[in-house]
Design a protein around this motif. Structure first.
Motif, PDB file in Angstrom:
ATOM      1  N   TYR A   1       0.876  -1.177   0.149  1.00  0.00           N
ATOM      2  CA  TYR A   1      -0.076  -0.011  -0.023  1.00  0.00           C
ATOM      3  C   TYR A   1       0.942   1.156  -0.172  1.00  0.00           C
ATOM      4  CZ  TYR A   1       0.896  -0.110   4.958  1.00  0.00           C
ATOM      5  OH  TYR A   1       1.633   0.079   6.553  1.00  0.00           O
ATOM      6  N   THR A   2       0.262   2.413  -0.253  1.00  0.00           N
ATOM      7  CA  THR A   2       1.238   3.634  -0.196  1.00  0.00           C
ATOM      8  C   THR A   2       1.018   4.551   1.021  1.00  0.00           C
ATOM      9  OG1 THR A   2      -0.610   4.806  -1.563  1.00  0.00           O
ATOM     10  CG2 THR A   2       0.986   3.638  -2.758  1.00  0.00           C
ATOM     11  N   GLY A   3       2.098   5.182   1.572  1.00  0.00           N
ATOM     12  CA  GLY A   3       2.108   6.001   2.486  1.00  0.00           C
ATOM     13  C   GLY A   3       1.747   5.322   3.898  1.00  0.00           C
ATOM     14  N   ASP A   4       0.751   5.944   4.549  1.00  0.00           N
ATOM     15  CA  ASP A   4       0.494   5.351   5.755  1.00  0.00           C
ATOM     16  C   ASP A   4      -0.749   4.491   5.675  1.00  0.00           C
ATOM     17  OD1 ASP A   4      -1.332   7.251   5.527  1.00  0.00           O
ATOM     18  OD2 ASP A   4      -0.850   8.446   7.156  1.00  0.00           O
ATOM     19  N   GLY A   5      -1.383   4.501   4.538  1.00  0.00           N
ATOM     20  CA  GLY A   5      -2.529   3.661   4.192  1.00  0.00           C
ATOM     21  C   GLY A   5      -3.790   4.116   4.978  1.00  0.00           C
ATOM     22  N   THR A   6      -3.795   5.463   5.289  1.00  0.00           N
ATOM     23  CA  THR A   6      -5.021   5.804   6.061  1.00  0.00           C
ATOM     24  C   THR A   6      -6.109   5.812   5.169  1.00  0.00           C
ATOM     25  OG1 THR A   6      -4.058   7.958   5.807  1.00  0.00           O
ATOM     26  CG2 THR A   6      -3.715   6.774   7.877  1.00  0.00           C
ATOM     27  N   ASN A   7      -6.013   6.218   3.494  1.00  0.00           N
ATOM     28  CA  ASN A   7      -7.126   6.293   2.636  1.00  0.00           C
ATOM     29  C   ASN A   7      -8.117   5.154   2.844  1.00  0.00           C
ATOM     30  OD1 ASN A   7      -4.898   4.909   1.204  1.00  0.00           O
ATOM     31  ND2 ASN A   7      -6.410   4.559  -0.265  1.00  0.00           N
ATOM     32  N   ARG A   8      -9.167   5.331   2.684  1.00  0.00           N
ATOM     33  CA  ARG A   8     -10.411   4.469   2.977  1.00  0.00           C
ATOM     34  C   ARG A   8     -11.280   3.793   1.804  1.00  0.00           C
ATOM     35  NH1 ARG A   8     -13.928   6.223   7.479  1.00  0.00           N
ATOM     36  NH2 ARG A   8     -13.834   8.209   6.573  1.00  0.00           N
ATOM     37  N   PHE A   9     -11.608   2.863   2.009  1.00  0.00           N
ATOM     38  CA  PHE A   9     -12.521   2.240   0.858  1.00  0.00           C
ATOM     39  C   PHE A   9     -14.129   1.825   1.419  1.00  0.00           C
ATOM     40  CE2 PHE A   9      -8.717   1.807  -1.251  1.00  0.00           C
ATOM     41  CZ  PHE A   9      -8.846   1.590  -2.649  1.00  0.00           C
ATOM     42  N   SER A  10     -15.062   2.378   0.796  1.00  0.00           N
ATOM     43  CA  SER A  10     -16.506   2.013   1.183  1.00  0.00           C
ATOM     44  C   SER A  10     -16.717   0.624   0.822  1.00  0.00           C
ATOM     45  CB  SER A  10     -17.577   3.189   0.804  1.00  0.00           C
ATOM     46  OG  SER A  10     -17.428   3.250  -0.559  1.00  0.00           O
ATOM     47  N   ALA A  11     -17.647   0.195   1.436  1.00  0.00           N
ATOM     48  CA  ALA A  11     -18.070  -1.453   0.886  1.00  0.00           C
ATOM     49  C   ALA A  11     -19.373  -1.824   1.308  1.00  0.00           C
ATOM     50  CB  ALA A  11     -17.031  -2.361   1.765  1.00  0.00           C
ATOM     51  N   CYS A  12     -19.849  -3.108   0.575  1.00  0.00           N
ATOM     52  CA  CYS A  12     -21.122  -3.442   0.716  1.00  0.00           C
ATOM     53  C   CYS A  12     -21.018  -4.807   0.425  1.00  0.00           C
ATOM     54  CB  CYS A  12     -22.073  -2.790  -0.089  1.00  0.00           C
ATOM     55  SG  CYS A  12     -23.784  -3.333   0.252  1.00  0.00           S
ATOM     56  N   HIS A  13     -21.696  -5.733   1.395  1.00  0.00           N
ATOM     57  CA  HIS A  13     -21.798  -7.420   0.827  1.00  0.00           C
ATOM     58  C   HIS A  13     -22.709  -7.246  -0.387  1.00  0.00           C
ATOM     59  CE1 HIS A  13     -22.600 -11.650   1.115  1.00  0.00           C
ATOM     60  NE2 HIS A  13     -21.596 -11.713   1.869  1.00  0.00           N
ATOM     61  N   VAL A  14     -22.346  -8.406  -1.432  1.00  0.00           N
ATOM     62  CA  VAL A  14     -23.087  -8.557  -2.364  1.00  0.00           C
ATOM     63  C   VAL A  14     -24.609  -8.666  -2.278  1.00  0.00           C
ATOM     64  CG1 VAL A  14     -22.337 -10.794  -2.916  1.00  0.00           C
ATOM     65  CG2 VAL A  14     -23.119  -9.398  -4.803  1.00  0.00           C
ATOM     66  N   THR A  15     -25.013  -9.508  -1.136  1.00  0.00           N
ATOM     67  CA  THR A  15     -26.432  -9.613  -1.097  1.00  0.00           C
ATOM     68  C   THR A  15     -27.133  -8.459  -0.860  1.00  0.00           C
ATOM     69  OG1 THR A  15     -26.037 -10.440   1.191  1.00  0.00           O
ATOM     70  CG2 THR A  15     -26.148 -12.277  -0.555  1.00  0.00           C
ATOM     71  N   ASP A  16     -26.646  -7.464   0.264  1.00  0.00           N
ATOM     72  CA  ASP A  16     -27.261  -6.393   0.436  1.00  0.00           C
ATOM     73  C   ASP A  16     -27.486  -5.382  -0.718  1.00  0.00           C
ATOM     74  OD1 ASP A  16     -27.600  -6.908   3.257  1.00  0.00           O
ATOM     75  OD2 ASP A  16     -25.427  -6.321   3.501  1.00  0.00           O
ATOM     76  N   ALA A  17     -26.242  -5.491  -1.345  1.00  0.00           N
ATOM     77  CA  ALA A  17     -26.435  -4.516  -2.908  1.00  0.00           C
ATOM     78  C   ALA A  17     -27.479  -4.988  -3.797  1.00  0.00           C
ATOM     79  CB  ALA A  17     -25.214  -4.519  -3.555  1.00  0.00           C
ATOM     80  N   ALA A  18     -27.651  -6.430  -3.775  1.00  0.00           N
ATOM     81  CA  ALA A  18     -28.917  -6.834  -4.665  1.00  0.00           C
ATOM     82  C   ALA A  18     -30.134  -6.320  -4.097  1.00  0.00           C
ATOM     83  CB  ALA A  18     -28.618  -8.540  -4.788  1.00  0.00           C
ATOM     84  N   ARG A  19     -30.147  -6.528  -2.853  1.00  0.00           N
ATOM     85  CA  ARG A  19     -31.535  -6.196  -2.263  1.00  0.00           C
ATOM     86  C   ARG A  19     -31.916  -4.735  -2.499  1.00  0.00           C
ATOM     87  NH1 ARG A  19     -32.029  -5.193   3.014  1.00  0.00           N
ATOM     88  NH2 ARG A  19     -30.047  -6.283   3.339  1.00  0.00           N
ATOM     89  N   LEU A  20     -30.688  -3.871  -2.571  1.00  0.00           N
ATOM     90  CA  LEU A  20     -31.171  -2.410  -2.763  1.00  0.00           C
ATOM     91  C   LEU A  20     -31.612  -2.325  -4.158  1.00  0.00           C
ATOM     92  CD1 LEU A  20     -30.998   0.494  -1.889  1.00  0.00           C
ATOM     93  CD2 LEU A  20     -28.565   0.543  -2.360  1.00  0.00           C
ATOM     94  N   TYR A  21     -30.830  -2.998  -4.955  1.00  0.00           N
ATOM     95  CA  TYR A  21     -31.206  -2.828  -6.711  1.00  0.00           C
ATOM     96  C   TYR A  21     -32.786  -3.336  -6.571  1.00  0.00           C
ATOM     97  CZ  TYR A  21     -26.962  -2.322  -9.154  1.00  0.00           C
ATOM     98  OH  TYR A  21     -25.833  -1.914  -9.634  1.00  0.00           O
ATOM     99  N   ARG A  22     -33.333  -4.291  -5.885  1.00  0.00           N
ATOM    100  CA  ARG A  22     -34.754  -4.546  -5.988  1.00  0.00           C
ATOM    101  C   ARG A  22     -35.697  -3.442  -5.460  1.00  0.00           C
ATOM    102  NH1 ARG A  22     -38.145  -6.186  -2.193  1.00  0.00           N
ATOM    103  NH2 ARG A  22     -36.731  -6.944  -0.729  1.00  0.00           N
ATOM    104  N   LEU A  23     -35.057  -2.819  -4.442  1.00  0.00           N
ATOM    105  CA  LEU A  23     -35.975  -1.848  -3.604  1.00  0.00           C
ATOM    106  C   LEU A  23     -36.038  -0.497  -4.527  1.00  0.00           C
ATOM    107  CD1 LEU A  23     -34.482  -2.354  -0.041  1.00  0.00           C
ATOM    108  CD2 LEU A  23     -36.832  -2.698  -0.802  1.00  0.00           C
ATOM    109  N   VAL A  24     -34.692  -0.248  -4.963  1.00  0.00           N
ATOM    110  CA  VAL A  24     -34.826   0.919  -5.891  1.00  0.00           C
ATOM    111  C   VAL A  24     -35.594   0.612  -6.963  1.00  0.00           C
ATOM    112  CG1 VAL A  24     -33.533   2.555  -7.355  1.00  0.00           C
ATOM    113  CG2 VAL A  24     -32.686   1.930  -5.069  1.00  0.00           C
ATOM    114  N   LEU A  25     -35.814  -0.410  -7.710  1.00  0.00           N
ATOM    115  CA  LEU A  25     -36.697  -0.945  -8.891  1.00  0.00           C
ATOM    116  C   LEU A  25     -38.302  -0.570  -8.376  1.00  0.00           C
ATOM    117  CD1 LEU A  25     -37.162  -2.298 -11.501  1.00  0.00           C
ATOM    118  CD2 LEU A  25     -37.283  -4.554 -10.354  1.00  0.00           C
ATOM    119  N   GLU A  26     -38.577  -1.043  -7.006  1.00  0.00           N
ATOM    120  CA  GLU A  26     -39.884  -1.186  -6.803  1.00  0.00           C
ATOM    121  C   GLU A  26     -40.445   0.272  -6.217  1.00  0.00           C
ATOM    122  OE1 GLU A  26     -39.796  -5.849  -5.337  1.00  0.00           O
ATOM    123  OE2 GLU A  26     -39.545  -4.431  -3.749  1.00  0.00           O
TER     124      GLU A  26
END
Length: 297
Positions: free
Chosen positions: A184-209
């Motif tokens: 990694y570069t530097g002190d590695g304090t930069n951050r990545f947001s994340a989501c489990h794939v089953t949660d992401a799939a459920r949100l697609y459905r909710l936004v569809l509906e």
């Protein structure tokens, strides 16, 4: 609802298929190959054969659908800009087939487009077209369709993960195996947001509906996980050394991934949760990395 889904055999799309069918929707999926078609038909999904290189091949799926969800994307990041341009052409083609109707089109983008450049997590209210991520083209194409009266809704993704895949980190892990070290570069304090794939799939459905035209939704369960924590978890799982590089060493070590390794990709989903009632339930990114599935492990 009859839903046409591109990327139906992909990592996220395959979970969306399961989510939609469980909710009582009918699904038509895009398949590029005989094997992909067989997988979809075994799930009870109708099939349209086509590919992203030929946007017109997708249109039969749109014709028979009440809504379209577009998740397919060419993830060859060595040609990322060209693949984003290909995504623009596909979005334009899907939109052209929906013109004059009220049928929704859900397109896919990245949370970086919600980064206002103020050091705070990206939000749904922001569209930052000066962001270095070439995926801005997808949202620009969506805006053009909105101006034409098409019901476009934008799904923005962070690092979507389970124990098999983790978004950009999947390529990062492969690079670590090739290099023999997790860097990694530097002190590695930069951050990545994340989501489990089953949660992401459920949100697609909710936004569809329940989603609204012109709105942007963040599939974010974790606002930000530090890069050094991610690298340490991967190093432990792979039994490889952990290395901090100076930023000027990034290009030589990471190649195309250098543009991402030091990037801060934090994002909030507060508005999305308030509007949709979506509450993530899946494991966190570090937990999935600690149980990362390895070939032969």
């Amino acid at each position: 609802m009859r839903v046409f889904l591109t990327g139906a055999t992909g990592f996220i799309g395959s979970h969306i298929v399961t989510e939609l069918l469980a909710a009582g929707h009918q699904v038509t999926g895009l398949a590029r190959s005989d094997s992909g078609e067989q997988v979809l038909r075994a799930k009870g999904v109708d099939v349209v054969r086509g590919n992203l290189e030929d946007p017109a091949s997708l249109l039969p799926g749109v014709a028979r659908a009440d809504a379209v969800i577009h998740t397919a994307f060419d993830h060859d990041f060595t040609h990322f800009a060209a693949n984003c341009e290909k995504d623009r052409r596909v979005i334009e083609a899907l939109g052209s087939a929906l013109r004059g109707t009220h049928r929704p089109l859900l397109i896919t983008s990245g949370v970086g487009l919600g980064d206002a450049g103020d050091g705070l997590p990206a939000t749904e209210a922001v569209q930052n077209f000066s962001h270095p991520n070439p995926r801005i083209i997808s949202e620009q194409a969506g805006n053009q369709l909105l101006e034409q009266g098409i019901d476009v809704r934008v799904m923005r993704l962070p690092q979507v993960h389970d124990t098999r895949k983790q978004g950009l980190l999947t390529a990062y892990i492969q690079l670590a195996l090739e290099k023999g070290t997790v860097a990694y570069t530097g002190d590695g304090t930069n951050r990545f947001s994340a989501c489990h794939v089953t949660d992401a799939a459920r949100l697609y459905r909710l936004v569809l509906e329940h989603g609204e035209a012109g709105k942007r939704y963040h599939a974010v369960a974790e606002e930000g996980v530090a890069m050094h924590a991610l690298a340490a978890a991967i190093a432990t799982r792979l039994a490889l050394p952990l290395t901090s590089l100076a930023p000027e060493q990034a290009q030589a070590h990471f190649g195309w991934f250098a543009m991402f390794v030091g990037m801060n990709l934090t994002a909030s989903a507060s508005w999305t949760q308030q509007q949709s009632g979506w509450l993530p339930e899946g494991p966190g990114l570090l937990a999935d990395l600690q149980h990362l599935e390895l070939s032969g492990a």
